[in-house]
Design a protein around this motif. Structure first.
Motif, PDB file in Angstrom:
ATOM      1  N   ASP A  30      50.174  23.084  18.538  1.00 61.67           N
ATOM      2  CA  ASP A  30      49.612  21.808  18.974  1.00 61.67           C
ATOM      3  C   ASP A  30      48.785  22.057  20.222  1.00 61.67           C
ATOM      4  OD1 ASP A  30      50.638  20.027  17.013  1.00 61.67           O
ATOM      5  OD2 ASP A  30      52.607  20.146  17.956  1.00 61.67           O
ATOM      6  N   LEU A  31      47.487  21.798  20.127  1.00 60.38           N
ATOM      7  CA  LEU A  31      46.597  22.032  21.261  1.00 60.38           C
ATOM      8  C   LEU A  31      46.760  20.917  22.287  1.00 60.38           C
ATOM      9  CD1 LEU A  31      43.415  23.161  19.333  1.00 60.38           C
ATOM     10  CD2 LEU A  31      45.181  24.575  20.352  1.00 60.38           C
ATOM     11  N   ASP A  32      46.704  21.288  23.542  1.00 57.66           N
ATOM     12  CA  ASP A  32      46.868  20.338  24.639  1.00 57.66           C
ATOM     13  C   ASP A  32      45.654  20.410  25.558  1.00 57.66           C
ATOM     14  OD1 ASP A  32      47.700  18.646  26.625  1.00 57.66           O
ATOM     15  OD2 ASP A  32      49.320  19.942  27.339  1.00 57.66           O
ATOM     16  N   PRO A  33      44.696  19.471  25.413  1.00 56.00           N
ATOM     17  CA  PRO A  33      43.507  19.497  26.267  1.00 56.00           C
ATOM     18  C   PRO A  33      43.849  19.431  27.759  1.00 56.00           C
ATOM     19  CG  PRO A  33      43.181  18.013  24.423  1.00 56.00           C
ATOM     20  CD  PRO A  33      44.632  18.426  24.402  1.00 56.00           C
ATOM     21  N   ALA A  34      44.962  18.772  28.113  1.00 61.90           N
ATOM     22  CA  ALA A  34      45.354  18.681  29.523  1.00 61.90           C
ATOM     23  C   ALA A  34      45.712  20.054  30.093  1.00 61.90           C
ATOM     24  CB  ALA A  34      46.534  17.725  29.674  1.00 61.90           C
ATOM     25  N   ALA A  35      46.087  20.992  29.212  1.00 62.92           N
ATOM     26  CA  ALA A  35      46.438  22.346  29.638  1.00 62.92           C
ATOM     27  C   ALA A  35      45.233  23.285  29.568  1.00 62.92           C
ATOM     28  CB  ALA A  35      47.578  22.888  28.777  1.00 62.92           C
ATOM     29  N   GLY A  36      44.039  22.711  29.383  1.00 63.61           N
ATOM     30  CA  GLY A  36      42.830  23.528  29.339  1.00 63.61           C
ATOM     31  C   GLY A  36      42.477  24.024  27.950  1.00 63.61           C
ATOM     32  N   GLU A  37      43.231  23.620  26.955  1.00 67.93           N
ATOM     33  CA  GLU A  37      42.927  24.033  25.583  1.00 67.93           C
ATOM     34  C   GLU A  37      41.841  23.109  25.019  1.00 67.93           C
ATOM     35  OE1 GLU A  37      47.285  25.788  24.459  1.00 67.93           O
ATOM     36  OE2 GLU A  37      46.900  23.704  24.034  1.00 67.93           O
ATOM     37  N   LEU A  38      41.060  23.622  24.098  1.00 66.66           N
ATOM     38  CA  LEU A  38      39.943  22.862  23.544  1.00 66.66           C
ATOM     39  C   LEU A  38      40.443  21.640  22.785  1.00 66.66           C
ATOM     40  CD1 LEU A  38      36.888  22.789  23.245  1.00 66.66           C
ATOM     41  CD2 LEU A  38      37.105  24.147  21.190  1.00 66.66           C
ATOM     42  N   ASP A  39      39.865  20.502  23.096  1.00 62.72           N
ATOM     43  CA  ASP A  39      40.203  19.245  22.433  1.00 62.72           C
ATOM     44  C   ASP A  39      39.895  19.384  20.938  1.00 62.72           C
ATOM     45  OD1 ASP A  39      40.201  16.643  21.374  1.00 62.72           O
ATOM     46  OD2 ASP A  39      39.374  15.773  23.191  1.00 62.72           O
ATOM     47  N   PRO A  40      40.864  19.065  20.072  1.00 65.81           N
ATOM     48  CA  PRO A  40      40.625  19.197  18.624  1.00 65.81           C
ATOM     49  C   PRO A  40      39.415  18.404  18.135  1.00 65.81           C
ATOM     50  CG  PRO A  40      42.945  18.829  19.046  1.00 65.81           C
ATOM     51  CD  PRO A  40      42.231  18.648  20.357  1.00 65.81           C
ATOM     52  N   LYS A  41      39.112  17.270  18.776  1.00 69.02           N
ATOM     53  CA  LYS A  41      37.944  16.483  18.350  1.00 69.02           C
ATOM     54  C   LYS A  41      36.647  17.184  18.734  1.00 69.02           C
ATOM     55  CE  LYS A  41      40.196  12.057  18.054  1.00 69.02           C
ATOM     56  NZ  LYS A  41      40.235  10.671  18.459  1.00 69.02           N
ATOM     57  N   VAL A  42      36.618  17.838  19.879  1.00 69.27           N
ATOM     58  CA  VAL A  42      35.438  18.601  20.276  1.00 69.27           C
ATOM     59  C   VAL A  42      35.253  19.775  19.327  1.00 69.27           C
ATOM     60  CG1 VAL A  42      34.443  20.048  22.085  1.00 69.27           C
ATOM     61  CG2 VAL A  42      35.584  17.908  22.693  1.00 69.27           C
ATOM     62  N   GLN A  43      36.351  20.455  19.041  1.00 69.37           N
ATOM     63  CA  GLN A  43      36.308  21.595  18.128  1.00 69.37           C
ATOM     64  C   GLN A  43      35.815  21.153  16.751  1.00 69.37           C
ATOM     65  OE1 GLN A  43      40.124  23.485  17.791  1.00 69.37           O
ATOM     66  NE2 GLN A  43      39.223  25.461  17.364  1.00 69.37           N
ATOM     67  N   ALA A  44      36.319  20.027  16.263  1.00 71.38           N
ATOM     68  CA  ALA A  44      35.899  19.513  14.953  1.00 71.38           C
ATOM     69  C   ALA A  44      34.420  19.160  14.958  1.00 71.38           C
ATOM     70  CB  ALA A  44      36.736  18.290  14.580  1.00 71.38           C
ATOM     71  N   ALA A  45      33.938  18.526  16.015  1.00 67.16           N
ATOM     72  CA  ALA A  45      32.528  18.142  16.094  1.00 67.16           C
ATOM     73  C   ALA A  45      31.619  19.362  16.068  1.00 67.16           C
ATOM     74  CB  ALA A  45      32.276  17.313  17.356  1.00 67.16           C
ATOM     75  N   VAL A  46      32.014  20.426  16.760  1.00 67.87           N
ATOM     76  CA  VAL A  46      31.219  21.655  16.773  1.00 67.87           C
ATOM     77  C   VAL A  46      31.175  22.283  15.383  1.00 67.87           C
ATOM     78  CG1 VAL A  46      31.125  24.014  17.670  1.00 67.87           C
ATOM     79  CG2 VAL A  46      31.589  22.113  19.223  1.00 67.87           C
ATOM     80  N   ILE A  47      32.319  22.366  14.732  1.00 67.92           N
ATOM     81  CA  ILE A  47      32.395  22.954  13.389  1.00 67.92           C
ATOM     82  C   ILE A  47      31.531  22.156  12.410  1.00 67.92           C
ATOM     83  CG2 ILE A  47      33.940  23.305  11.403  1.00 67.92           C
ATOM     84  CD1 ILE A  47      36.134  23.979  13.532  1.00 67.92           C
ATOM     85  N   LEU A  48      31.651  20.835  12.448  1.00 68.26           N
ATOM     86  CA  LEU A  48      30.879  19.995  11.532  1.00 68.26           C
ATOM     87  C   LEU A  48      29.380  20.074  11.811  1.00 68.26           C
ATOM     88  CD1 LEU A  48      33.290  16.938  11.457  1.00 68.26           C
ATOM     89  CD2 LEU A  48      32.783  18.470   9.550  1.00 68.26           C
ATOM     90  N   ALA A  49      28.994  20.120  13.077  1.00 67.99           N
ATOM     91  CA  ALA A  49      27.569  20.212  13.422  1.00 67.99           C
ATOM     92  C   ALA A  49      26.979  21.533  12.946  1.00 67.99           C
ATOM     93  CB  ALA A  49      27.379  20.045  14.928  1.00 67.99           C
ATOM     94  N   GLU A  50      27.723  22.626  13.109  1.00 69.03           N
ATOM     95  CA  GLU A  50      27.238  23.928  12.633  1.00 69.03           C
ATOM     96  C   GLU A  50      27.106  23.934  11.116  1.00 69.03           C
ATOM     97  OE1 GLU A  50      30.034  26.671  14.309  1.00 69.03           O
ATOM     98  OE2 GLU A  50      29.025  26.689  16.250  1.00 69.03           O
ATOM     99  N   SER A  51      28.042  23.312  10.437  1.00 64.81           N
ATOM    100  CA  SER A  51      27.975  23.224   8.979  1.00 64.81           C
ATOM    101  C   SER A  51      26.776  22.395   8.536  1.00 64.81           C
ATOM    102  CB  SER A  51      29.272  22.604   8.447  1.00 64.81           C
ATOM    103  OG  SER A  51      29.208  22.445   7.054  1.00 64.81           O
ATOM    104  N   GLU A  52      26.556  21.273   9.205  1.00 63.51           N
ATOM    105  CA  GLU A  52      25.398  20.433   8.884  1.00 63.51           C
ATOM    106  C   GLU A  52      24.095  21.185   9.128  1.00 63.51           C
ATOM    107  OE1 GLU A  52      24.804  17.429   7.495  1.00 63.51           O
ATOM    108  OE2 GLU A  52      26.917  17.440   6.976  1.00 63.51           O
ATOM    109  N   GLU A  53      24.035  21.970  10.197  1.00 63.84           N
ATOM    110  CA  GLU A  53      22.822  22.742  10.491  1.00 63.84           C
ATOM    111  C   GLU A  53      22.514  23.701   9.341  1.00 63.84           C
ATOM    112  OE1 GLU A  53      19.411  24.035  12.289  1.00 63.84           O
ATOM    113  OE2 GLU A  53      20.618  22.299  12.807  1.00 63.84           O
ATOM    114  N   ARG A  54      23.533  24.347   8.805  1.00 66.03           N
ATOM    115  CA  ARG A  54      23.308  25.270   7.676  1.00 66.03           C
ATOM    116  C   ARG A  54      22.864  24.520   6.424  1.00 66.03           C
ATOM    117  NH1 ARG A  54      27.990  27.283   9.908  1.00 66.03           N
ATOM    118  NH2 ARG A  54      29.264  26.419   8.239  1.00 66.03           N
ATOM    119  N   THR A  55      23.288  23.266   6.283  1.00 65.43           N
ATOM    120  CA  THR A  55      22.884  22.459   5.131  1.00 65.43           C
ATOM    121  C   THR A  55      21.449  21.960   5.293  1.00 65.43           C
ATOM    122  OG1 THR A  55      25.163  21.757   4.764  1.00 65.43           O
ATOM    123  CG2 THR A  55      23.437  20.388   3.793  1.00 65.43           C
ATOM    124  N   VAL A  56      21.126  21.462   6.484  1.00 64.03           N
ATOM    125  CA  VAL A  56      19.798  20.897   6.753  1.00 64.03           C
ATOM    126  C   VAL A  56      18.738  21.989   6.804  1.00 64.03           C
ATOM    127  CG1 VAL A  56      18.424  19.662   8.476  1.00 64.03           C
ATOM    128  CG2 VAL A  56      20.723  18.878   7.932  1.00 64.03           C
TER     129      VAL A  56
END
Length: 80
Positions: free
Chosen positions: A36-62
């Motif tokens: 379980d990631l904890d952004p308060a402990a300096g770990e990457l926020d799962p929503k930020v991580q998800a947004a980056v993954i999805l944006a990179e995937s969209e870039e490869r599609t576009v």
């Protein structure tokens, strides 16, 4: 090898809040590796991580890489 450039505005526009929300929930297999990631402990926020993954995937599609075997659409004449 991908050049890891920032996704284009067009690709970013295709990433919806709903997609980010659903992708930010770890699968059981991911949770077993990541824990379980904890952004308060300096770990990457799962929503930020998800947004980056999805944006990179969209870039490869576009903007598919014509030299990538999975992204390129070649005609038979291209192989001679």
């Amino acid at each position: 090898m991908p050049d890891m450039k920032d996704p284009s505005p067009e690709a970013l526009a295709n990433v919806t809040a709903h997609n980010v929300e659903t992708r930010s929930h770890l699968l059981p297999e991911e949770r077993a590796v990541e824990g379980d990631l904890d952004p308060a402990a300096g770990e990457l926020d799962p929503k930020v991580q998800a947004a980056v993954i999805l944006a990179e995937s969209e870039e490869r599609t576009v903007h598919p890489d014509p030299d990538d075997a999975q992204g390129g659409h070649r005609q038979s004449d291209d192989t001679v």
